[in-house]
Enzyme design. Structure first.
Site, PDB file in Angstrom:
ATOM      1  N   ASP A  13     -10.816 -32.327  15.140  1.00  0.00           N
ATOM      2  CA  ASP A  13     -10.288 -31.021  14.759  1.00  0.00           C
ATOM      3  C   ASP A  13      -9.645 -31.024  13.375  1.00  0.00           C
ATOM      4  O   ASP A  13      -9.891 -30.137  12.563  1.00  0.00           O
ATOM      5  CB  ASP A  13      -9.276 -30.529  15.798  1.00  0.00           C
ATOM      6  CG  ASP A  13      -9.959 -30.167  17.103  1.00  0.00           C
ATOM      7  OD1 ASP A  13     -11.190 -29.956  17.080  1.00  0.00           O
ATOM      8  OD2 ASP A  13      -9.271 -30.105  18.127  1.00  0.00           O
ATOM      9  N   ARG A  93       6.811 -34.152  17.260  1.00  0.00           N
ATOM     10  CA  ARG A  93       6.441 -32.977  16.453  1.00  0.00           C
ATOM     11  C   ARG A  93       7.515 -32.574  15.444  1.00  0.00           C
ATOM     12  O   ARG A  93       7.190 -32.254  14.304  1.00  0.00           O
ATOM     13  CB  ARG A  93       6.038 -31.794  17.336  1.00  0.00           C
ATOM     14  CG  ARG A  93       4.723 -31.973  18.139  1.00  0.00           C
ATOM     15  CD  ARG A  93       3.684 -32.777  17.440  1.00  0.00           C
ATOM     16  NE  ARG A  93       2.381 -32.818  18.074  1.00  0.00           N
ATOM     17  CZ  ARG A  93       1.872 -33.868  18.733  1.00  0.00           C
ATOM     18  NH1 ARG A  93       2.577 -34.971  18.892  1.00  0.00           N
ATOM     19  NH2 ARG A  93       0.651 -33.842  19.217  1.00  0.00           N
ATOM     20  N   ASP A 122       2.719 -27.870  21.384  1.00  0.00           N
ATOM     21  CA  ASP A 122       2.890 -28.532  20.093  1.00  0.00           C
ATOM     22  C   ASP A 122       2.892 -27.545  18.925  1.00  0.00           C
ATOM     23  O   ASP A 122       3.631 -27.709  17.961  1.00  0.00           O
ATOM     24  CB  ASP A 122       1.806 -29.596  19.895  1.00  0.00           C
ATOM     25  CG  ASP A 122       2.014 -30.780  20.833  1.00  0.00           C
ATOM     26  OD1 ASP A 122       3.179 -31.087  21.134  1.00  0.00           O
ATOM     27  OD2 ASP A 122       1.017 -31.390  21.259  1.00  0.00           O
ATOM     28  N   SER A 170      -7.822 -43.707  20.970  1.00  0.00           N
ATOM     29  CA  SER A 170      -7.369 -44.759  21.870  1.00  0.00           C
ATOM     30  C   SER A 170      -7.849 -44.583  23.313  1.00  0.00           C
ATOM     31  O   SER A 170      -8.043 -45.528  24.038  1.00  0.00           O
ATOM     32  CB  SER A 170      -5.845 -44.767  21.875  1.00  0.00           C
ATOM     33  OG  SER A 170      -5.378 -43.514  22.312  1.00  0.00           O
TER      34      SER A 170
HETATM   35  N1  ARG Z   1       2.387 -31.502  27.698  1.00  0.00           N
HETATM   36  C1  ARG Z   1       3.021 -32.424  26.812  1.00  0.00           C
HETATM   37  C2  ARG Z   1       3.981 -31.700  25.920  1.00  0.00           C
HETATM   38  O1  ARG Z   1       3.928 -30.516  25.815  1.00  0.00           O
HETATM   39  C3  ARG Z   1       2.034 -33.257  26.067  1.00  0.00           C
HETATM   40  C4  ARG Z   1       1.422 -32.669  24.862  1.00  0.00           C
HETATM   41  C5  ARG Z   1       0.399 -33.578  24.290  1.00  0.00           C
HETATM   42  N2  ARG Z   1      -0.132 -33.106  23.041  1.00  0.00           N
HETATM   43  C6  ARG Z   1      -1.386 -33.251  22.681  1.00  0.00           C
HETATM   44  N3  ARG Z   1      -1.702 -32.764  21.517  1.00  0.00           N
HETATM   45  N4  ARG Z   1      -2.282 -33.822  23.429  1.00  0.00           N
HETATM   46  O2  ARG Z   1       4.807 -32.306  25.307  1.00  0.00           O
END
Ligand code: ARG
Length: 398
Positions: A13, A93, A122, A170
């Site tokens: 992405d 983040r 995020d 990973s």
């Molecule tokens: N649900 C979790 C959170 O909101 C994990 C987020 C994982 N982010 C990702 N881009 N895969 O913190």
């Protein structure tokens, strides 16, 4: 041309986002890749970004800052979201947002961009962080704007632009992985169906507790004011300590969680987490706190750990609430020093012993207890029972 700093992960992405920002939005793109302990070859990421059309690529090792300014605070608070999520993604983040802002200011960029989808938390954490730190910076979220509806269309675009396809990340299966030193989040793909157990290959930081060694391992952690300073007697830099503890505890199947989680945006999602080191550190620190904190402090801290977790989860890192909670936990952790031994065995990290100069538990008190003045005990009980006696009397009147 206007400049845009993009948080670049090396995945499909953000790779497509470089080309899209350049071609469709006419930006000079500066790619920012940060090392938070995800164990990838970041130099290579820089080259991939340049080949995709970025005018420059920055690669930064932020592991120590990530620990010191973000993870350490959460650990002091034993912050958690809905019990089992120790916030690895949520803590990263705000740091990436801070770096985007810093680089944008250095580069004279008017825009920053991220590769989050329109459904997750995020995007909120990035944008709330940027709004708090640099309200005038404009934010672009290509995934919320562009025309590619699915992964296949993005792959097609990437191929048409001859972008180097990123190596699989990973993760062991096709789904979303987000990894740093504090843990890994795994979601979507085969995991969306909550009626199905996660395939074993989903996990990459830990062995299955069922396949963990039959022999337990012992680890000793020393804490100073709430933070770990030694592992098995060796003084270590915190990021190294966590990385070592991830492999020790991961080898015994510690730190897996499979939960249905309430996203900020309002719906539930099925989430898998691995956090071997964080889970072990929480167990050890909790064991130490039982010994060094008063009953009242422990009760209040438990409530504030939930408040802290909610604040981090909801993207309110750069808030007065989080700063105020940090002040509380900084003070509370002044007494959280000492050594804890744990047994790692088939998915469990169990405290087996603890010692501390700050202990409120004194073995000598058993003698003292023998001599506890019986008149004082009777007096205490009489006064303690008064409210109950008053209620009983009122009940009798009714
Ligand atoms: N649900 C979790 C959170 O909101 C994990 C987020 C994982 N982010 C990702 N881009 N895969 O913190």
């Amino acid at each position: 041309m206007a400049k845009c700093v993009l948080a670049f992960s090396g995945g499909l992405d953000t790779l497509v986002a470089i080309a899209w920002l350049k071609e469709r939005r006419n930006f000079d793109v500066v790619a920012l890749a940060v090392n938070l302990g995800q164990g990838e070859d970041l130099e290579e990421l820089g080259e991939i970004a340049l080949r995709a059309g970025a005018i420059s690529a920055r690669v930064e090792d932020l592991r120590d800052i990530f620990f010191k300014d973000y993870v350490a605070n959460a650990l002091r608070a034993l912050a958690h979201y809905e019990q089992n999520y120790l916030l690895a993604s949520a803590l990263s983040r705000p740091l990436i947002a801070r770096e985007l802002v810093r680089v944008a200011q250095e580069e004279g960029a008017t825009h920053v961009a991220h590769g989050c989808s329109g459904k997750g938390n995020d995007q909120i954490r990035f944008e709330a962080g940027i709004a708090a730190l640099a309200p005038n910076l404009k934010i672009i979220a290509p995934l919320r704007e562009w025309e590619y509806k699915n992964r296949e269309e993005r792959i097609k675009y990437a191929q048409s632009k001859r972008l180097a396809m990123p190596k699989p990340k990973s993760g062991g299966i096709r789904c979303g992985y987000d990894l740093n030193l504090w843990g890994q989040s795994i979601e979507c793909g085969a995991l969306d169906d909550a009626g199905i157990a996660p395939p074993e290959e989903s996990y990459t930081m830990s062995v299955s507790p069922l396949k963990a060694p039959n022999e337990p391992a012992e680890v000793e952690l020393e804490f100073q004011e709430g933070l770990p300073i030694t592992l098995n007697g060796t003084k270590m830099n915190s990021a190294d300590l966590i990385e070592q503890l991830n492999s020790l505890a991961g080898a015994h199947g510690i730190g897996r969680a499979d939960i249905i989680e309430d996203r900020l945006i309002g719906f539930k999602s099925r989430e898998i987490y691995e956090s071997p080191a964080a889970t072990t550190l929480y167990a050890a620190k909790r064991g130490l706190e039982q010994m060094v904190l008063s009953r009242e402090s422990l009760q209040v801290r438990d409530g504030l750990a939930v408040a802290y977790g909610r604040c981090v989860y909801n993207g309110q890192w750069y808030s007065e609430l989080r700063e105020s909670l940090d002040s509380f936990f900084l003070r509370l952790n002044q007494a959280v020093s000492g050594k804890v031994k744990l047994r790692l065995y088939k998915g469990q990290a169990t405290v087996v012993s603890r010692t501390s100069d700050c202990s409120l538990y004194q073995t000598g008190t058993s003698a003292y207890r023998d001599q506890l003045d019986s008149e004082a005990a009777e007096g205490f009980i009489r006064i303690w029972s008064m409210p109950l006696a008053a209620e009983a009397k009122r009940k009798g009147k009714k």
